[in-house]
Structure formats: structure tokens, C-alpha cells
Scaffold this active site. Structure first.
Site, PDB file in Angstrom:
ATOM      1  N   HIS A  18      -8.591   6.424  10.838  1.00 53.14           N
ATOM      2  CA  HIS A  18      -8.164   5.022  10.779  1.00 53.14           C
ATOM      3  C   HIS A  18      -6.653   4.862  10.667  1.00 53.14           C
ATOM      4  CE1 HIS A  18     -12.481   3.880   9.322  1.00 53.14           C
ATOM      5  NE2 HIS A  18     -12.405   4.074  10.620  1.00 53.14           N
TER       6      HIS A  18
ATOM      7  N   GLN B 172     -11.294   8.834   6.621  1.00 53.73           N
ATOM      8  CA  GLN B 172     -11.115   7.427   7.008  1.00 53.73           C
ATOM      9  C   GLN B 172      -9.927   6.854   6.253  1.00 53.73           C
ATOM     10  OE1 GLN B 172     -15.272   5.406   7.051  1.00 53.73           O
ATOM     11  NE2 GLN B 172     -15.492   7.301   5.913  1.00 53.73           N
TER      12      GLN B 172
ATOM     13  N   GLY C  24     -17.311  10.062  -0.957  1.00 51.65           N
ATOM     14  CA  GLY C  24     -16.665   8.785  -1.258  1.00 51.65           C
ATOM     15  C   GLY C  24     -16.563   7.807  -0.113  1.00 51.65           C
ATOM     16  N   THR C  25     -17.616   7.727   0.670  1.00 51.90           N
ATOM     17  CA  THR C  25     -17.628   6.688   1.702  1.00 51.90           C
ATOM     18  C   THR C  25     -18.970   5.973   1.679  1.00 51.90           C
ATOM     19  OG1 THR C  25     -17.583   6.203   4.085  1.00 51.90           O
ATOM     20  CG2 THR C  25     -18.172   8.468   3.466  1.00 51.90           C
ATOM     21  N   SER C  26     -18.926   4.657   1.824  1.00 54.09           N
ATOM     22  CA  SER C  26     -20.171   3.883   1.815  1.00 54.09           C
ATOM     23  C   SER C  26     -20.892   3.995   3.159  1.00 54.09           C
ATOM     24  CB  SER C  26     -19.864   2.418   1.498  1.00 54.09           C
ATOM     25  OG  SER C  26     -19.013   1.883   2.490  1.00 54.09           O
TER      26      SER C  26
ATOM     27  N   ARG D 219       0.850  -1.211   0.000  1.00 54.98           N
ATOM     28  CA  ARG D 219       0.000   0.000   0.000  1.00 54.98           C
ATOM     29  C   ARG D 219       0.883   1.258   0.000  1.00 54.98           C
ATOM     30  NH1 ARG D 219      -2.640  -3.726  -0.267  1.00 54.98           N
ATOM     31  NH2 ARG D 219      -2.762  -2.922  -2.359  1.00 54.98           N
TER      32      ARG D 219
ATOM     33  N   VAL E  68      -6.142   6.143   4.868  1.00 55.38           N
ATOM     34  CA  VAL E  68      -4.829   6.058   5.494  1.00 55.38           C
ATOM     35  C   VAL E  68      -3.753   6.626   4.562  1.00 55.38           C
ATOM     36  CG1 VAL E  68      -5.484   4.149   7.005  1.00 55.38           C
ATOM     37  CG2 VAL E  68      -4.554   3.637   4.738  1.00 55.38           C
ATOM     38  N   ASP E  69      -4.174   7.101   3.373  1.00 59.49           N
ATOM     39  CA  ASP E  69      -3.199   7.746   2.477  1.00 59.49           C
ATOM     40  C   ASP E  69      -2.971   9.195   2.924  1.00 59.49           C
ATOM     41  OD1 ASP E  69      -5.001   9.662   1.105  1.00 59.49           O
ATOM     42  OD2 ASP E  69      -5.899   7.907   0.155  1.00 59.49           O
TER      43      ASP E  69
HETATM   44  P1  OAD Z   1     -15.830   1.909   0.743  1.00 57.11           P
HETATM   45  O1  OAD Z   1     -15.053   1.113  -0.257  1.00 57.11           O
HETATM   46  O2  OAD Z   1     -16.721   1.173   1.682  1.00 57.11           O
HETATM   47  O3  OAD Z   1     -16.740   2.965  -0.036  1.00 57.11           O
HETATM   48  C1  OAD Z   1     -16.219   3.734  -1.076  1.00 57.11           C
HETATM   49  C2  OAD Z   1     -17.266   4.696  -1.566  1.00 57.11           C
HETATM   50  O4  OAD Z   1     -16.664   5.511  -2.561  1.00 57.11           O
HETATM   51  C3  OAD Z   1     -18.503   4.055  -2.185  1.00 57.11           C
HETATM   52  O5  OAD Z   1     -19.676   4.684  -1.706  1.00 57.11           O
HETATM   53  C4  OAD Z   1     -18.311   4.342  -3.687  1.00 57.11           C
HETATM   54  O6  OAD Z   1     -19.544   4.501  -4.375  1.00 57.11           O
HETATM   55  C5  OAD Z   1     -17.553   5.642  -3.646  1.00 57.11           C
HETATM   56  N1  OAD Z   1     -16.756   5.954  -4.845  1.00 57.11           N
HETATM   57  C6  OAD Z   1     -16.192   5.119  -5.745  1.00 57.11           C
HETATM   58  N2  OAD Z   1     -15.522   5.810  -6.683  1.00 57.11           N
HETATM   59  C7  OAD Z   1     -15.658   7.122  -6.371  1.00 57.11           C
HETATM   60  C8  OAD Z   1     -15.190   8.349  -6.950  1.00 57.11           C
HETATM   61  N3  OAD Z   1     -14.436   8.368  -8.042  1.00 57.11           N
HETATM   62  N4  OAD Z   1     -15.532   9.516  -6.350  1.00 57.11           N
HETATM   63  C9  OAD Z   1     -16.295   9.514  -5.223  1.00 57.11           C
HETATM   64  N5  OAD Z   1     -16.759   8.397  -4.637  1.00 57.11           N
HETATM   65  C10 OAD Z   1     -16.449   7.219  -5.192  1.00 57.11           C
HETATM   66  O7  OAD Z   1     -14.769   2.819   1.524  1.00 57.11           O
HETATM   67  P2  OAD Z   1     -14.916   3.594   2.919  1.00 57.11           P
HETATM   68  O8  OAD Z   1     -16.316   4.007   3.160  1.00 57.11           O
HETATM   69  O9  OAD Z   1     -13.858   4.627   2.929  1.00 57.11           O
HETATM   70  O10 OAD Z   1     -10.942   0.883   7.147  1.00 57.11           O
HETATM   71  O11 OAD Z   1     -14.536   2.445   3.917  1.00 57.11           O
HETATM   72  C11 OAD Z   1     -14.431   2.754   5.286  1.00 57.11           C
HETATM   73  C12 OAD Z   1     -13.347   1.927   5.944  1.00 57.11           C
HETATM   74  O12 OAD Z   1     -13.527   0.548   5.626  1.00 57.11           O
HETATM   75  C13 OAD Z   1     -11.951   2.233   5.461  1.00 57.11           C
HETATM   76  O13 OAD Z   1     -11.384   3.328   6.122  1.00 57.11           O
HETATM   77  C14 OAD Z   1     -11.208   0.976   5.739  1.00 57.11           C
HETATM   78  C15 OAD Z   1     -12.239  -0.017   5.272  1.00 57.11           C
HETATM   79  O14 OAD Z   1     -12.181  -1.278   5.777  1.00 57.11           O
HETATM   80  C16 OAD Z   1      -9.807   0.321   7.589  1.00 57.11           C
HETATM   81  O15 OAD Z   1      -8.965  -0.160   6.840  1.00 57.11           O
HETATM   82  C17 OAD Z   1      -9.682   0.305   9.066  1.00 57.11           C
END
Ligand code: OAD
Length: 232
Positions: free
Chosen positions: A104, A86, A172-174, A56, A88-89
Site C-alpha cells: 500500500h 500492508q 495483525g491484519t483484519s 503520520r 506504510v511505515d
Molecule cells: P486493520 O485495522 O483492519 O486490522 C488490524 C488488525 O490488527 C486487527 O485484526 C486487530 O485485531 C489486530 N491487532 C490489534 N492490535 C494488535 C497487536 N498488538 N498485535 C497483533 N495484532 C493486533 O488493519 P489492516 O488489516 O492492516 O490501507 O488494514 C488494511 C488496510 O486498510 C491498511 O493497509 C490501510 C487500511 O485502510 C490503506 O491505507 C490503503
């Protein structure tokens, strides 16, 4: 200046070339979370976990911030912007955001597996960690990442900041992972929420303005809206 609190997730870095976690082809389809993102996984195979985070880190050196990150940094000319990520970059920092809180953890840091306050910064020329690399007290260095099942030390501070939001932006978070996802519950009633995501995200708030776009285009649209609503 109005306080803009921005909660970001993996989606904001997708256009930079870092895969998200839960989209098709995302990291959690390629790797077993239990193996690489839990303390149990670490105890089972430190080499595998160390290697996963070295990969990573290598990838992070090869990518650049996109307009999603850059646009948020530029918003600081007109607003007080607090980025709670959230991710880590370090792409928010590299884009120029001055306030970035990592819920995170951070890829560019490692810490002692025994003394959690012993945290060390890695440098681009020495980003790889090996089994046998130890803290000053002789304990193995582990990633400075909040794994599943571990506490999120920054959450109290993140709540305090979110409570002061005049505007909340979610990009960009689910909103699948807690407690980060619950931050949206701490804004005042009536505080507007702007949600940028190309896909459907369920958010249980009133006053949500959905910008169904990728982060780079979404942040441009958001900037226009905020300037029109609050500045001009
Ligand atoms: P997810 O992978 O769960 O969600 C990513 C979101 O980004 C989704 O809603 C996508 O639709 C959206 N997405 C995709 N491409 C995009 C773009 N070009 N522009 C904007 N949005 C876009 O990721 P997180 O919600 O960040 O934790 O996940 C939360 C945590 O789960 C992370 O921090 C990580 C993971 O396990 C740890 O590693 C502790």
C-alpha cells in the site's frame, strides 16, 4: 532454507504506538476514509490530505520497531523470510528485515501527481510536504500511498512470492482489504498458516494455527514453534 512468507497489517505496529485502522479508536474512526485516503479526497482538498500524511510521518519518527518486527528480522538466521506488508511505515526495515514489499505504498516517499514513476524519498530532517512542492516536471507531490479505489501495483509480484511459501504467517491484519487479503488464497494446499492476532480473524484456509496474542509475544511463540518443527 524454507521460505517463510509473512503478511503483515497495522496490528504488528500497534505495540510501537501506531494505531490500527479498524479497532476501537482506530484511524478510520477518527478520520473519514473518503477525505484522506481516496483520489477524490485528494482532488477535493490537497492541503488536508498533505497534512494528514505529514502527521503520520511525524509520528513515525517518534516510534520504534517492537519485538514483532525484530523477531521477524531475526528469523532470517534460519529461514528465507519475505515480508509482504500492508503497512506504510518503515518499521520492518528499521528492525532489520532484508526483504520488505509494501503493498500500500510508503510514508517516507512521495511522487508526482501526474508522472507516477517520479518517486522521491523524504528524509527525517525534511519529512514535511507542502502544497507547492513539485516534481522535476512541475507537478504537485502527492503521498506515495495506494488509496482506496487505486490499483495495487505490487500485487502480481506478491502473488508470485506467496505461491513459493513453505510456511505462511499472517500478523495483525483484519483481512478486510482486497486484493491484499486474497493473497492467502495463493498458497499451496497443505502449506501451514500461522495467524497471530489478539482478536478473532476469519480466514478461509485449512491448516491454520491460531496464536491469539499480540504481535510481540506471538512472534516469540511462532519462532519457538518454527525452530522446533523445521530446524532442530
Ligand atoms: P486493520 O485495522 O483492519 O486490522 C488490524 C488488525 O490488527 C486487527 O485484526 C486487530 O485485531 C489486530 N491487532 C490489534 N492490535 C494488535 C497487536 N498488538 N498485535 C497483533 N495484532 C493486533 O488493519 P489492516 O488489516 O492492516 O490501507 O488494514 C488494511 C488496510 O486498510 C491498511 O493497509 C490501510 C487500511 O485502510 C490503506 O491505507 C490503503
Amino acid at each position: 532454507m524454507k521460505n517463510v512468507v509473512v503478511l503483515t497489517g497495522a496490528g504488528i505496529s500497534a505495540e510501537s504506538g501506531i494505531s490500527t485502522f479498524r479497532d476501537t479508536g482506530g484511524l478510520w474512526e477518527q478520520y473519514d476514509i473518503r477525505e484522506v485516503a481516496t483520489y477524490e479526497g485528494w482532488l477535493k482538498n490537497k492541503e488536508l490530505v498533505t497534512d494528514f500524511y505529514n502527521q503520520r510521518r511525524k509520528q513515525l519518527l517518534e516510534v520504534e520497531p517492537n519485538y514483532g518486527h525484530i523477531g521477524l528480522a531475526e528469523l532470517e538466521k534460519q529461514f528465507k523470510v519475505f515480508v509482504i506488508t500492508q503497512n506504510v511505515d518503515n518499521l520492518h526495515e528499521r528492525a532489520g528485515s532484508s526483504f520488505v514489499m509494501h503493498l500500500h505504498g510508503e510514508l517516507t516517499k512521495v511522487r508526482s501527481e501526474k508522472y507516477e514513476q517520479l518517486i522521491y524519498e523524504l528524509t527525517p530532517d525534511k519529512y514535511e510536504v507542502k502544497i507547492g512542492d513539485v516534481c522535476e516536471k512541475g507537478y504537485q507531490l502527492r503521498p506515495h500511498i495506494v488509496w482506496f479505489g487505486e490499483a495495487v501495483p505490487m500485487i502480481e509480484q506478491a502473488i508470485e512470492i506467496t505461491q513459493k511459501a513453505d510456511i505462511l504467517v499472517v500478523i495483525g491484519t483484519s483481512l478486510n482489504v482486497y486484493p491484499a487479503a486474497a493473497l492467502v488464497d495463493f498458497i499451496n494446499q497443505g502449506t501451514p498458516v500461522y495467524l497471530i492476532d489478539p482478536n478473532e480473524v476469519s480466514i478461509n484456509r485449512k491448516n491454520v494455527h491460531v496464536i491469539k496474542k499480540n504481535a510481540s509475544e506471538g512472534v516469540k511463540i511462532l519462532t519457538d514453534i518454527l525452530l522446533k518443527e523445521y530446524i532442530q
